[in-house]
Design a protein around this motif. Structure first.
Motif, PDB file in Angstrom:
ATOM      1  N   TYR A 171     -35.374   5.263  -0.337  1.00 51.50           N
ATOM      2  CA  TYR A 171     -34.879   6.634  -0.211  1.00 51.50           C
ATOM      3  C   TYR A 171     -34.857   7.131   1.228  1.00 51.50           C
ATOM      4  O   TYR A 171     -34.909   8.330   1.473  1.00 51.50           O
ATOM      5  CB  TYR A 171     -35.730   7.576  -1.076  1.00 51.50           C
ATOM      6  N   SER A 215     -31.981  13.839  -1.684  1.00 50.77           N
ATOM      7  CA  SER A 215     -32.626  14.319  -2.909  1.00 50.77           C
ATOM      8  C   SER A 215     -34.063  13.844  -3.077  1.00 50.77           C
ATOM      9  O   SER A 215     -34.828  14.451  -3.821  1.00 50.77           O
ATOM     10  CB  SER A 215     -31.813  13.882  -4.133  1.00 50.77           C
ATOM     11  N   ARG A 216     -34.441  12.784  -2.416  1.00 53.34           N
ATOM     12  CA  ARG A 216     -35.795  12.237  -2.553  1.00 53.34           C
ATOM     13  C   ARG A 216     -36.397  12.029  -1.174  1.00 53.34           C
ATOM     14  O   ARG A 216     -35.703  11.717  -0.206  1.00 53.34           O
ATOM     15  CB  ARG A 216     -35.751  10.891  -3.290  1.00 53.34           C
ATOM     16  N   GLU A 217     -37.712  12.192  -1.102  1.00 50.67           N
ATOM     17  CA  GLU A 217     -38.394  12.006   0.170  1.00 50.67           C
ATOM     18  C   GLU A 217     -38.834  10.555   0.312  1.00 50.67           C
ATOM     19  O   GLU A 217     -39.393   9.963  -0.617  1.00 50.67           O
ATOM     20  CB  GLU A 217     -39.617  12.926   0.245  1.00 50.67           C
ATOM     21  N   CYS A 218     -38.563   9.984   1.483  1.00 48.66           N
ATOM     22  CA  CYS A 218     -38.957   8.607   1.758  1.00 48.66           C
ATOM     23  C   CYS A 218     -40.445   8.555   2.103  1.00 48.66           C
ATOM     24  O   CYS A 218     -40.927   9.329   2.920  1.00 48.66           O
ATOM     25  CB  CYS A 218     -38.123   8.038   2.911  1.00 48.66           C
ATOM     26  N   ASP A 249     -32.170   9.818   2.266  1.00 50.22           N
ATOM     27  CA  ASP A 249     -31.644  10.374   1.019  1.00 50.22           C
ATOM     28  C   ASP A 249     -31.974  11.863   0.961  1.00 50.22           C
ATOM     29  O   ASP A 249     -33.117  12.271   1.228  1.00 50.22           O
ATOM     30  CB  ASP A 249     -32.252   9.638  -0.175  1.00 50.22           C
TER      31      ASP A 249
END
Length: 519
Positions: free
Chosen positions: A363, A368-371, A366
């Motif tokens: 991610y 929408s999501r946290e890496c 990304d």
């Protein structure tokens, strides 16, 4: 008495003519003495048991005696079960069961069952091509292999089901020609049949940028790498790529069929590979499985994908040594495997499509999501794909996650038929351009440096753009050539004769991700 017949052995993707010489003493002995010479492997040595049982169960009685089988030339190693049929026919001919004095006009190949049935063997298509080159007019082989061999013109193919069937075929011959119609195959009909695919680009919602990149890749047979988070549609896009590829020409189909025949993966009912191969090996594959190998080398996945598509999903999960052996095939379009006893070359002109996540969790970047990955973790992950291998991939494209509105939207997406129409038009422009100058290549990706200078001339403003991109991004000379090839394909898709700034700008855009992830 001595009796001779012809057979064939396959090495690489080509066949060699083998003389099968049968000599028997005629004196009855207490035990059977059956010797095979001429560098036979275990399968060939074991043929004596299959041949004797097949002859006995076909109604012929051969008393125990001294029988010597010589497979010439003796300095070439013989392997496989395809010598069963010529050995059995040679023994029957030596004992007088055949009306023909010699079998000079026949090439025989096939495995025998204990009941006398004839079973299929791999590599029949190279044998048929070799028989035509050697001037052998008649080819007798298993019925299940007949469709495969019949695509070769100039050879009369006879499919047989049993040893008795072969004896009847030979004994009914007049003036050296069997009184039976050979197996016929209409290759033009096979290639002209409409190709049907179970998947379509209509199923893919959104991802217009990725679809455009795949269209360019298919039009010029360029290698492509897709980077994106899990579930963004990378694998879905790659599996639909074959539905927009150009159909095989007869020469390409014949060459592809030879490789599949040697590897033993050819569909016996089809006889000819009519669709471009799509190979998708798992990331646990070995380097020998990908490139080819073995004591007697066999083609690997890159050769089975010849004239087709090789898809590597989860690219960083492949062992690094496996990926690195692809460098030479991607550049030279051939694989040479050297062993102590022989050195064989397999063609490997394939289109590479690869997919990978941007980081271990998937991610990075990304919205929408946290890496959860640290920068060193990300660098170690992407470093599994080396710079030299990445430099050989023409198009790098980012595939972001699909937004909900696009996923649930009611607007129908463009289908494979429409995209394929544009791809075919671009490929026809390439074919006409290369044919006009006598070039024996099929796509822009196959152009050499000399051909790039001839067909990819740039106007002054495009020249300045390319120079600036080379300096700012630190691109290599290989990247320079591949950018020009992609730009030429983009121009062909638009029907433009000369390269413009817009064509070059789009091609440069496809080379930016390797600088953002691998910097």
């Amino acid at each position: 008495m001595l009796f001779k017949s012809f057979s064939a052995a396959v090495y690489g993707i080509d066949a060699n003519l083998i003389d099968v010489e049968v000599d028997y003493s005629g004196a009855v002995s207490e035990q059977d003495h059956f010797h095979t010479v001429g560098l036979p492997d275990a399968a060939v040595r074991e043929s004596r048991n299959r041949v004797r049982s097949a002859i006995k169960n076909s109604g012929y009685l051969i008393p125990p005696t001294h029988i010597t089988i010589n497979l010439a030339p003796a300095d070439i190693r013989k392997e496989g079960s395809g010598f069963d049929l010529p050995i059995a026919i040679g023994i029957l001919g030596a004992y007088g069961a055949l009306r023909l004095d010699n079998l000079n006009g026949y090439l025989l190949v096939g495995e025998l069952g204990l009941d006398g049935s004839v079973r299929s063997v791999p590599g029949v298509l190279p044998m048929a091509i070799m028989a035509r080159e050697k001037g052998i007019p008649h080819l007798i082989l298993p019925a299940s292999n007949a469709a495969e061999a019949a695509v070769v013109e100039g050879v009369r193919v006879y499919g047989v089901t049993s040893l008795l069937d072969v004896v009847d075929l030979l004994n009914c011959s007049e003036k050296g020609a069997p009184q039976r119609l050979p197996f016929c195959s209409v290759t033009e009909k096979l290639l002209s049949e409409l190709q049907h695919f179970n998947v379509d680009f209509k199923d893919v919602r959104g991802q217009q940028t990725a679809k455009r990149a795949l269209e360019v890749a298919a039009a010029g047979s360029h290698n492509i790498l897709m980077i994106g988070p899990p579930g963004s549609g990378k694998t879905m896009l790659a599996k639909r790529l074959p539905s927009i590829l150009a159909p095989l020409s007869f020469e390409e189909a014949l060459e592809t069929t030879k490789i599949h025949s040697v590897a033993g993966v050819l569909d016996a009912a089809a006889g000819l590979v009519t669709q471009r191969p799509f190979r998708s090996p798992h990331h646990t594959i070995s380097d020998a499985g990908l490139i080819g190998g073995g004591a007697v080398p066999r083609p690997g996945e890159v050769s089975l994908a010849h004239n087709g598509l090789l898809f590597l999903d989860e690219l960083p999960e492949f062992p690094r040594n496996v990926l690195e052996v692809m460098r030479q095939p991607l550049e030279d379009h051939t694989v040479t495997i050297a062993r102590a006893s022989m050195s064989l070359s397999f063609p490997a002109r394939f289109m590479l499509a690869a997919a990978m996540n941007p980081c271990p969790c998937g991610y990075f970047n990304d919205k929408s999501r946290e890496c959860m990955c640290t920068p060193p973790m990300i660098q170690r992950y992407v470093a599994k794909v080396s710079g030299p291998l990445l430099d050989r991939i023409d198009i790098h494209i980012e595939v972001p996650a699909v937004q909900y509105k696009e996923l649930r939207g009611g607007t129908a997406a463009e289908g494979s038929a429409e995209i394929r129409g544009r791809v075919l038009a671009a490929r026809e422009r390439q074919r006409a351009r290369f044919a006009q100058h006598g070039e024996k290549i099929y796509s822009n990706a196959q152009m050499t440096t000399r051909q790039i200078r001839s067909y990819c001339e740039l106007p002054p403003d495009a020249e300045r753009l390319l120079e600036r991109a080379m300096q700012q991004q630190g691109l290599t000379a290989r990247a320079h050539d591949r950018i020009l090839k992609v730009a030429r394909t983009i121009a062909d898709l638009e029907g433009a004769g000369d390269l413009a700034v817009s064509h070059l700008a789009e091609a440069i855009q496809y080379r930016t991700l390797d600088r953002s992830y691998w910097s």
